[in-house]
Design a protein around this motif. Structure first.
Motif, short mmCIF file in Angstrom:
data_model
loop_
_atom_site.label_atom_id
_atom_site.label_comp_id
_atom_site.label_asym_id
_atom_site.label_seq_id
_atom_site.Cartn_x
_atom_site.Cartn_y
_atom_site.Cartn_z
N TYR A 35 0.83 -1.21 0.00
CA TYR A 35 0.00 0.00 0.00
C TYR A 35 0.86 1.26 0.00
O TYR A 35 0.64 2.19 -0.78
CB TYR A 35 -0.92 0.01 1.22
N LEU A 39 2.52 1.81 -3.54
CA LEU A 39 1.62 2.26 -4.61
C LEU A 39 1.04 3.63 -4.28
O LEU A 39 0.81 4.44 -5.19
CB LEU A 39 0.50 1.23 -4.82
N LEU A 81 -1.14 6.50 -6.62
CA LEU A 81 -2.39 5.79 -6.92
C LEU A 81 -3.37 5.99 -5.76
O LEU A 81 -2.98 5.96 -4.60
CB LEU A 81 -2.12 4.29 -7.12
N ASP A 126 -6.72 4.88 -3.40
CA ASP A 126 -7.12 3.59 -2.83
C ASP A 126 -7.85 2.74 -3.86
O ASP A 126 -7.60 1.54 -3.99
CB ASP A 126 -8.03 3.82 -1.61
N ILE A 139 -5.53 1.35 -6.45
CA ILE A 139 -4.70 0.27 -5.92
C ILE A 139 -5.47 -1.05 -5.96
O ILE A 139 -4.97 -2.07 -6.45
CB ILE A 139 -4.26 0.59 -4.48
N ILE A 140 -6.72 -1.00 -5.49
CA ILE A 140 -7.54 -2.21 -5.49
C ILE A 140 -7.82 -2.68 -6.91
O ILE A 140 -7.68 -3.87 -7.23
CB ILE A 140 -8.87 -1.95 -4.74
N HIS A 173 9.80 8.04 -7.11
CA HIS A 173 8.53 8.47 -6.54
C HIS A 173 8.32 9.97 -6.70
O HIS A 173 7.21 10.43 -6.96
CB HIS A 173 8.46 8.07 -5.07
N LYS A 214 6.56 4.30 -14.65
CA LYS A 214 5.51 4.15 -13.64
C LYS A 214 4.83 2.80 -13.77
O LYS A 214 4.63 2.09 -12.79
CB LYS A 214 4.49 5.27 -13.76
N VAL A 248 4.77 -0.08 -10.87
CA VAL A 248 3.51 -0.62 -10.34
C VAL A 248 3.47 -2.12 -10.54
O VAL A 248 3.14 -2.88 -9.62
CB VAL A 248 2.30 0.04 -11.03
N GLN A 258 5.56 -4.02 -8.05
CA GLN A 258 4.92 -4.12 -6.74
C GLN A 258 3.83 -5.18 -6.75
O GLN A 258 3.70 -5.97 -5.81
CB GLN A 258 4.34 -2.77 -6.33
N ILE A 288 -7.33 -10.28 -2.31
CA ILE A 288 -8.09 -9.06 -2.59
C ILE A 288 -8.83 -8.59 -1.35
O ILE A 288 -8.81 -7.40 -1.00
CB ILE A 288 -9.08 -9.30 -3.75
N LEU A 297 -6.62 -6.95 1.23
CA LEU A 297 -6.23 -5.60 0.83
C LEU A 297 -7.38 -4.62 1.09
O LEU A 297 -7.16 -3.54 1.65
CB LEU A 297 -5.84 -5.55 -0.65
N LYS A 298 -8.58 -5.02 0.71
CA LYS A 298 -9.74 -4.15 0.95
C LYS A 298 -9.88 -3.85 2.44
O LYS A 298 -10.10 -2.72 2.85
CB LYS A 298 -11.01 -4.83 0.44
N TYR A 325 -7.63 -4.04 4.75
CA TYR A 325 -6.52 -3.21 5.23
C TYR A 325 -6.78 -1.74 4.93
O TYR A 325 -6.60 -0.88 5.78
CB TYR A 325 -5.21 -3.67 4.58
N ILE A 326 -7.21 -1.49 3.70
CA ILE A 326 -7.45 -0.09 3.30
C ILE A 326 -8.61 0.50 4.10
O ILE A 326 -8.57 1.67 4.51
CB ILE A 326 -7.72 -0.01 1.79
N ARG A 366 -7.40 1.25 7.51
CA ARG A 366 -6.52 2.40 7.41
C ARG A 366 -7.32 3.70 7.37
O ARG A 366 -6.95 4.68 8.00
CB ARG A 366 -5.71 2.29 6.12
#
Lengths: 129, 129
Positions: free
Chosen positions: A95, A98, A103, A105, A108-109, B19, B83, B87, B90, B109, B112-113, B115-116, B119
């Motif tokens: 996370y 990216l 990017l 959220d 990213i997904i 970056h 870029k 990406v 990663q 997936i 990740l969802k 986690y975000i 966050r």
DNA sequence: TATAGTGTAATAGATAAATAGAACACTAGG
DNA sequence: CCTAGTGTTCTATTTATCTATTACACTATA
């Protein structure tokens, strides 16, 4: 075994063994290959293996029995915690990286979904050959 | 700047500059800070900066003008490609690692969802303090 | 034409990581 | 008791990275 020359080999050996434990290739109580055998398998020096194992022993994830071998801890909770920790580390790094590439959220997904979808297609192609 | 001691500093400097370019902090044609200034900013030796820049010049992403400075390439396509490459790297590493931890595509997936989402909650908490 | 600001290069030293090799300590089994 | 198999430790050497320092080459400008 292929190593990324950007990070210490002993560190990559730790991750390799972690993964063996997570996938169940190494279960609680299992005996690891002898250090000299591991060194041969990984085409690496015994001391480098020892360094990796030494740290894992300190972490309590492995237990050493002199003259017998190195064993995966019987403490299953410890392994569960480790898996959670490793997953979280990957999530954080992914996370962060990216996000640093600007990017959102959602992007990213989406990029992950798209990557996995494309990967599936490639797998299908391989299977049909 | 904080460095991860597991990977070479010159390599981390490259990523830092990448970056900066991706986020638009460094745009095509922009002049980079002087190497000696960068060394001070990053609390690192000039040679280490030079090694990072040298590789990026070889890659064609930076252009050096002796006596003037180092500049971001005017070739925007090159930056776009970079870029995409970053990406993709990663994505590959993230997927490979979590897959090795025995997570299914769906679990990857979902994690990740989740986690975000978590966050986001943390960010909200920080904002309300 | 000086001078300050820039990139470039070369040397030498310090440290961490990895290797090679040897030796030591313990266990199991004949 | 002996031996083979195991983990553990130590020394020496090599390599990559990073640092420190100095010097050189080019540009712009006062």
């Amino acid at each position: 075994m292929k190593f990324d020359d950007k990070v210490p080999i002993y560190y990559q050996i730790k991750n390799y063994l972690y993964h063996e434990m997570m996938t169940g290739a190494l279960k609680p109580g299992d005996k690891l290959p002898a250090v000299r055998q591991l060194a041969v398998d990984l085409t690496v020096n015994v001391n480098t293996v020892q360094r990796a194992l030494g740290e894992m022993i300190t972490e309590g994830i492995l237990e050493s029995q002199r003259g017998k071998g190195n064993f995966v801890t019987m403490d299953e909770e410890r392994i569960t915690q480790l898996k959670g920790k490793l997953v979280m580390e990957q999530l954080e790094r992914f996370y962060e990286q990216l996000h640093a590439l600007n990017l959102t959220d959602e992007q990213i997904i989406d990029s992950l979904k798209q990557y996995i979808a494309q990967r599936g297609q490639q797998d299908d192609q391989r299977l049909s050959n």
